[in-house]
Design a protein around this motif. Structure first.
Motif, PDB file in Angstrom:
ATOM      1  N   GLY A  14       0.805  -1.219   0.000  1.00 30.67           N
ATOM      2  CA  GLY A  14       0.000   0.000   0.000  1.00 30.67           C
ATOM      3  C   GLY A  14       0.834   1.264   0.000  1.00 30.67           C
ATOM      4  O   GLY A  14       0.446   2.274  -0.582  1.00 30.67           O
ATOM      5  N   GLU A  15       2.022   1.204   0.639  1.00 30.85           N
ATOM      6  CA  GLU A  15       2.882   2.391   0.689  1.00 30.85           C
ATOM      7  C   GLU A  15       3.307   2.832  -0.716  1.00 30.85           C
ATOM      8  O   GLU A  15       3.382   4.019  -1.003  1.00 30.85           O
ATOM      9  N   LYS A  16       3.614   1.866  -1.578  1.00 29.40           N
ATOM     10  CA  LYS A  16       4.031   2.200  -2.945  1.00 29.40           C
ATOM     11  C   LYS A  16       2.893   2.854  -3.709  1.00 29.40           C
ATOM     12  O   LYS A  16       3.094   3.808  -4.440  1.00 29.40           O
ATOM     13  N   LYS A  17       1.694   2.319  -3.540  1.00 29.91           N
ATOM     14  CA  LYS A  17       0.535   2.929  -4.201  1.00 29.91           C
ATOM     15  C   LYS A  17       0.358   4.371  -3.731  1.00 29.91           C
ATOM     16  O   LYS A  17       0.048   5.251  -4.528  1.00 29.91           O
ATOM     17  N   CYS A  18       0.570   4.609  -2.436  1.00 28.96           N
ATOM     18  CA  CYS A  18       0.443   5.969  -1.894  1.00 28.96           C
ATOM     19  C   CYS A  18       1.487   6.912  -2.467  1.00 28.96           C
ATOM     20  O   CYS A  18       1.191   8.072  -2.766  1.00 28.96           O
ATOM     21  N   VAL A  19       2.710   6.424  -2.620  1.00 31.05           N
ATOM     22  CA  VAL A  19       3.775   7.261  -3.194  1.00 31.05           C
ATOM     23  C   VAL A  19       3.435   7.635  -4.634  1.00 31.05           C
ATOM     24  O   VAL A  19       3.545   8.801  -5.027  1.00 31.05           O
ATOM     25  N   VAL A  20       3.002   6.647  -5.410  1.00 33.11           N
ATOM     26  CA  VAL A  20       2.649   6.924  -6.806  1.00 33.11           C
ATOM     27  C   VAL A  20       1.461   7.882  -6.852  1.00 33.11           C
ATOM     28  O   VAL A  20       1.451   8.827  -7.645  1.00 33.11           O
ATOM     29  N   ARG A  21       0.478   7.668  -6.002  1.00 31.97           N
ATOM     30  CA  ARG A  21      -0.682   8.569  -5.989  1.00 31.97           C
ATOM     31  C   ARG A  21      -0.268   9.988  -5.616  1.00 31.97           C
ATOM     32  O   ARG A  21      -0.796  10.961  -6.152  1.00 31.97           O
ATOM     33  N   SER A  22       0.688  10.128  -4.707  1.00 35.26           N
ATOM     34  CA  SER A  22       1.190  11.465  -4.357  1.00 35.26           C
ATOM     35  C   SER A  22       1.808  12.151  -5.562  1.00 35.26           C
ATOM     36  O   SER A  22       1.620  13.355  -5.771  1.00 35.26           O
ATOM     37  N   LEU A  23       2.551  11.380  -6.367  1.00 38.23           N
ATOM     38  CA  LEU A  23       3.116  11.941  -7.601  1.00 38.23           C
ATOM     39  C   LEU A  23       2.021  12.364  -8.568  1.00 38.23           C
ATOM     40  O   LEU A  23       2.100  13.419  -9.199  1.00 38.23           O
ATOM     41  N   VAL A  24       0.982  11.552  -8.669  1.00 36.10           N
ATOM     42  CA  VAL A  24      -0.159  11.881  -9.542  1.00 36.10           C
ATOM     43  C   VAL A  24      -0.829  13.161  -9.062  1.00 36.10           C
ATOM     44  O   VAL A  24      -1.120  14.056  -9.861  1.00 36.10           O
ATOM     45  N   GLU A  25      -1.052  13.273  -7.769  1.00 37.34           N
ATOM     46  CA  GLU A  25      -1.697  14.469  -7.227  1.00 37.34           C
ATOM     47  C   GLU A  25      -0.832  15.712  -7.409  1.00 37.34           C
ATOM     48  O   GLU A  25      -1.339  16.798  -7.678  1.00 37.34           O
ATOM     49  N   PHE A  26       0.479  15.563  -7.284  1.00 36.56           N
ATOM     50  CA  PHE A  26       1.384  16.711  -7.415  1.00 36.56           C
ATOM     51  C   PHE A  26       1.519  17.170  -8.867  1.00 36.56           C
ATOM     52  O   PHE A  26       1.399  18.350  -9.167  1.00 36.56           O
ATOM     53  N   TYR A  27       1.781  16.225  -9.791  1.00 34.49           N
ATOM     54  CA  TYR A  27       2.043  16.593 -11.186  1.00 34.49           C
ATOM     55  C   TYR A  27       0.789  16.705 -12.047  1.00 34.49           C
ATOM     56  O   TYR A  27       0.826  17.303 -13.110  1.00 34.49           O
ATOM     57  N   LYS A  28      -0.301  16.096 -11.619  1.00 33.03           N
ATOM     58  CA  LYS A  28      -1.560  16.105 -12.365  1.00 33.03           C
ATOM     59  C   LYS A  28      -1.372  15.716 -13.839  1.00 33.03           C
ATOM     60  O   LYS A  28      -1.733  16.459 -14.751  1.00 33.03           O
ATOM     61  N   PRO A  29      -0.796  14.531 -14.082  1.00 31.23           N
ATOM     62  CA  PRO A  29      -0.544  14.103 -15.457  1.00 31.23           C
ATOM     63  C   PRO A  29      -1.831  13.709 -16.180  1.00 31.23           C
ATOM     64  O   PRO A  29      -2.842  13.370 -15.550  1.00 31.23           O
ATOM     65  N   THR A  30      -1.760  13.730 -17.505  1.00 25.71           N
ATOM     66  CA  THR A  30      -2.845  13.229 -18.337  1.00 25.71           C
ATOM     67  C   THR A  30      -2.754  11.714 -18.433  1.00 25.71           C
ATOM     68  O   THR A  30      -3.773  11.019 -18.447  1.00 25.71           O
TER      69      THR A  30
END
Length: 143
Positions: A14-30
């Protein structure tokens, strides 16, 4: 438009999913390309855990045992997928970038360090590119 690509070396925790989600929230990629997920199930829970509400669609290629696994996520309000081509090392999304009114292909790739696999992947990619006269974005780890 932002495309994020990352070799996650496993998404089971779950920690890895959270890290990736944090990147998604920060960069807001398409679009997001994840390699080496080591997963064999990409249900709505996995897609939601990583993409949140920003990346509302996803498709994956199952890992082979504890090796590989690809996951591509995208925001359907910005990119409308019309076709998907995949094999064990490559996941190609073809669709329209709505803000640009342009058709493009986004390719998520991963090749383990296995003799000859890189050449097979590049042959597949070149054949695919020659089949579609559109812009391409390739992300991941093509050897």
């Amino acid at each position: 438009m932002i495309v994020l690509s990352c070799n996650v070396r496993g998404l089971g925790k779950g920690e890895k999913k959270c890290v990736v989600r944090s990147l998604v929230e920060f960069y807001k990629p398409t679009i997001v390309f994840l390699q080496e997920t080591k997963l064999s199930n990409y249900d709505d829970r996995v897609i939601k855990a990583i993409g949140g509400s920003a990346l509302n669609r996803g498709i994956g290629v199952d890992a082979e045992g504890a090796l590989g696994g690809l996951l591509s996520l995208w925001n359907e309000d910005q990119f409308k997928v019309s076709d998907c081509i995949s094999n064990s090392r490559c996941l190609i999304l073809i669709g329209e970038l709505l803000s640009m009114k342009a058709v493009a292909a986004f390719c998520n790739v991963y090749v383990a360090s296995v003799e000859g696999e890189g050449r097979k992947l590049w042959d597949f990619l070149i054949n695919s590119m020659n089949s579609f006269s559109i812009s391409w974005c390739i992300g991941g780890q093509p050897k």
